[in-house]
Write a protein that holds these residues in place. Structure first.
Motif, PDB file in Angstrom:
ATOM      1  N   THR A 164       0.836  -1.207   0.000  1.00 46.36           N
ATOM      2  CA  THR A 164       0.000   0.000   0.000  1.00 46.36           C
ATOM      3  C   THR A 164       0.867   1.251   0.000  1.00 46.36           C
ATOM      4  O   THR A 164       0.570   2.237  -0.691  1.00 46.36           O
ATOM      5  CB  THR A 164      -0.918   0.007   1.238  1.00 46.36           C
ATOM      6  N   ALA A 165       1.965   1.213   0.764  1.00 48.74           N
ATOM      7  CA  ALA A 165       2.871   2.356   0.836  1.00 48.74           C
ATOM      8  C   ALA A 165       3.521   2.629  -0.521  1.00 48.74           C
ATOM      9  O   ALA A 165       3.616   3.780  -0.963  1.00 48.74           O
ATOM     10  CB  ALA A 165       3.948   2.091   1.890  1.00 48.74           C
TER      11      ALA A 165
ATOM     12  N   GLU B 193       1.130   4.265  -2.917  1.00 52.45           N
ATOM     13  CA  GLU B 193       0.898   5.675  -2.604  1.00 52.45           C
ATOM     14  C   GLU B 193       2.025   6.547  -3.164  1.00 52.45           C
ATOM     15  O   GLU B 193       1.769   7.635  -3.710  1.00 52.45           O
ATOM     16  CB  GLU B 193       0.784   5.864  -1.084  1.00 52.45           C
TER      17      GLU B 193
ATOM     18  N   ARG C  70       1.565   6.900  -6.875  1.00 56.53           N
ATOM     19  CA  ARG C  70       0.488   7.839  -7.184  1.00 56.53           C
ATOM     20  C   ARG C  70       1.001   9.271  -7.144  1.00 56.53           C
ATOM     21  O   ARG C  70       0.717  10.078  -8.052  1.00 56.53           O
ATOM     22  CB  ARG C  70      -0.658   7.663  -6.183  1.00 56.53           C
ATOM     23  N   MET C  71       1.781   9.598  -6.117  1.00 58.90           N
ATOM     24  CA  MET C  71       2.311  10.955  -6.000  1.00 58.90           C
ATOM     25  C   MET C  71       3.349  11.251  -7.074  1.00 58.90           C
ATOM     26  O   MET C  71       3.430  12.371  -7.591  1.00 58.90           O
ATOM     27  CB  MET C  71       2.902  11.155  -4.603  1.00 58.90           C
TER      28      MET C  71
ATOM     29  N   GLU D 245      -4.457  18.536  -3.777  1.00 60.80           N
ATOM     30  CA  GLU D 245      -3.185  18.093  -3.195  1.00 60.80           C
ATOM     31  C   GLU D 245      -2.012  18.890  -3.769  1.00 60.80           C
ATOM     32  O   GLU D 245      -1.103  19.308  -3.042  1.00 60.80           O
ATOM     33  CB  GLU D 245      -3.015  16.607  -3.495  1.00 60.80           C
TER      34      GLU D 245
ATOM     35  N   LYS E 100       3.137  11.503   3.583  1.00 57.97           N
ATOM     36  CA  LYS E 100       1.872  10.942   3.111  1.00 57.97           C
ATOM     37  C   LYS E 100       1.795   9.442   3.387  1.00 57.97           C
ATOM     38  O   LYS E 100       0.745   8.932   3.816  1.00 57.97           O
ATOM     39  CB  LYS E 100       1.721  11.206   1.612  1.00 57.97           C
ATOM     40  N   VAL E 101       2.886   8.736   3.126  1.00 61.85           N
ATOM     41  CA  VAL E 101       2.897   7.290   3.347  1.00 61.85           C
ATOM     42  C   VAL E 101       2.753   6.980   4.834  1.00 61.85           C
ATOM     43  O   VAL E 101       2.033   6.050   5.221  1.00 61.85           O
ATOM     44  CB  VAL E 101       4.179   6.668   2.772  1.00 61.85           C
TER      45      VAL E 101
ATOM     46  N   VAL F 272      -0.875   7.219   5.672  1.00 61.41           N
ATOM     47  CA  VAL F 272      -1.623   6.073   5.141  1.00 61.41           C
ATOM     48  C   VAL F 272      -1.413   4.839   6.016  1.00 61.41           C
ATOM     49  O   VAL F 272      -2.373   4.119   6.353  1.00 61.41           O
ATOM     50  CB  VAL F 272      -1.210   5.789   3.681  1.00 61.41           C
TER      51      VAL F 272
END
Length: 314
Positions: free
Chosen positions: A37-38, A41, A44-45, A75, A162-163, A166
């Motif tokens: 998941t990290a 993310e 995505r960024m 964002e 951000k990570v 999350v």
């Protein structure tokens, strides 16, 4: 009551053009480390902020410089707003529009040369955080043709923050996100000891000269020992002063500890530009923020209240 044993999970990945390491601590009975998941993310960024894709919002902003405003995601708008505020706070020592200056220098090819004064002056006309105009909620205008924004001095720190958020939402109570030296940590190691960050010796980067304990904090280092060129016996850093257009001198590395990896990332760049004396004085004015600077004479400069342990082998 028995305490469940804890397990430390680690994984490395190449993301945002840099080496990332993800560390999570979970109960041994919980097989889900959420590192996948990290990584998703960060990807995505990266797609949102990279300068090296025609479809990113950064690329769209740069193409429209001096032409029209661009609608960006909330964002991206928020990080642009914070970048302007940090630039204002540092009196321009941190500036995400300085990329046009870096394009004048080549840190790989030899023999090295400096750009002409005329070329530097022309590029400086397109530099300035105040030329980023937030025209309306969600709209951004780069007011000069040829302007170029880039998030290289803040993006990896932002990604680490951000990570972390999350993973905390997933229930990970302890971990580390290391974005190629821009690092955030929370909780403790499985044995209850604090996470520690090693400060590299700029003259021998594989050697640690000091350790900084990290508890609910973030650390970033900016240094000239990996990207630089030498000309007539002078070492020029890859960090460019946004106000003069010249490579900075006087500092080999600058490390900042603060509550946010994004802030630490940006301030490490800023104090490299400011120099040791001004940089330490500036950091001393900020709450819960500390720094360690190694100057070009290998002297250590630290802000007030910074806890460090010098390596006994140094």
């Amino acid at each position: 009551m028995m305490v469940a044993p804890l397990t430390e999970h680690r994984k490395q990945a190449r993301l945002m053009g840099s080496a990332f390491e993800f560390v999570t601590v979970t109960e041994a009975s919980d097989p889900e480390d959420h590192i996948g998941t990290a990584i998703a993310e960060v990807r995505r960024m990266e797609a949102l902020l990279t300068e090296f894709s025609d479809t990113s919002q950064t690329a769209q902003l740069n193409r429209a410089a001096g032409i029209h405003a661009v609608e960006v995601d909330p964002e991206v708008y928020a990080i642009l707003h914070r970048s302007r505020e940090i630039a204002r706070l540092t009196q321009g020592a941190f500036d995400i529009t300085a990329g046009v200056l870096k394009k004048l220098y080549d840190f790989r090819n030899k023999p090295a040369t400096l750009p002409s004064r005329a070329a530097i002056d022309a590029a400086l006309q397109r530099v300035g955080w105040d030329k980023i105009v937030l025209t309306a909620p969600g709209q951004v205008y780069l007011s000069m043709p040829g302007m170029h924004v880039g998030f290289g001095a803040i993006g990896k720190g932002y990604a680490a923050d951000k990570v972390k958020n999350v993973l905390q939402q997933k229930g990970i109570r302890s971990g580390v996100i290391n974005a190629s030296g821009d690092l955030t940590a929370w909780g403790t190691r499985p044995d209850g000891t604090p996470w520690k960050v090693g400060i590299a010796d700029p003259n021998a980067p594989d050697r640690v000269i000091a350790w900084i304990p990290v508890h609910q904090a973030s650390v970033a280092t900016s240094g000239n020992y990996e990207q630089y060129f030498e000309l007539n016996g002078v070492r020029y850093s890859h960090n460019i002063d946004p106000k003069t257009g010249l490579p900075v001198q006087g500092i080999k590395s600058a490390t900042v500890v603060s509550p946010s990896a994004e802030l630490s990332d940006a301030l490490a760049t800023a104090i490299t530009v400011m120099g040791p004396s001004v940089g330490v004085h500036f950091i001393n004015q900020l709450p819960n923020t500390h720094c360690l600077i190694i100057d070009d004479q290998n002297r250590l400069h630290t802000s007030r209240h910074l806890s460090i342990t010098l390596n006994s082998a140094t």
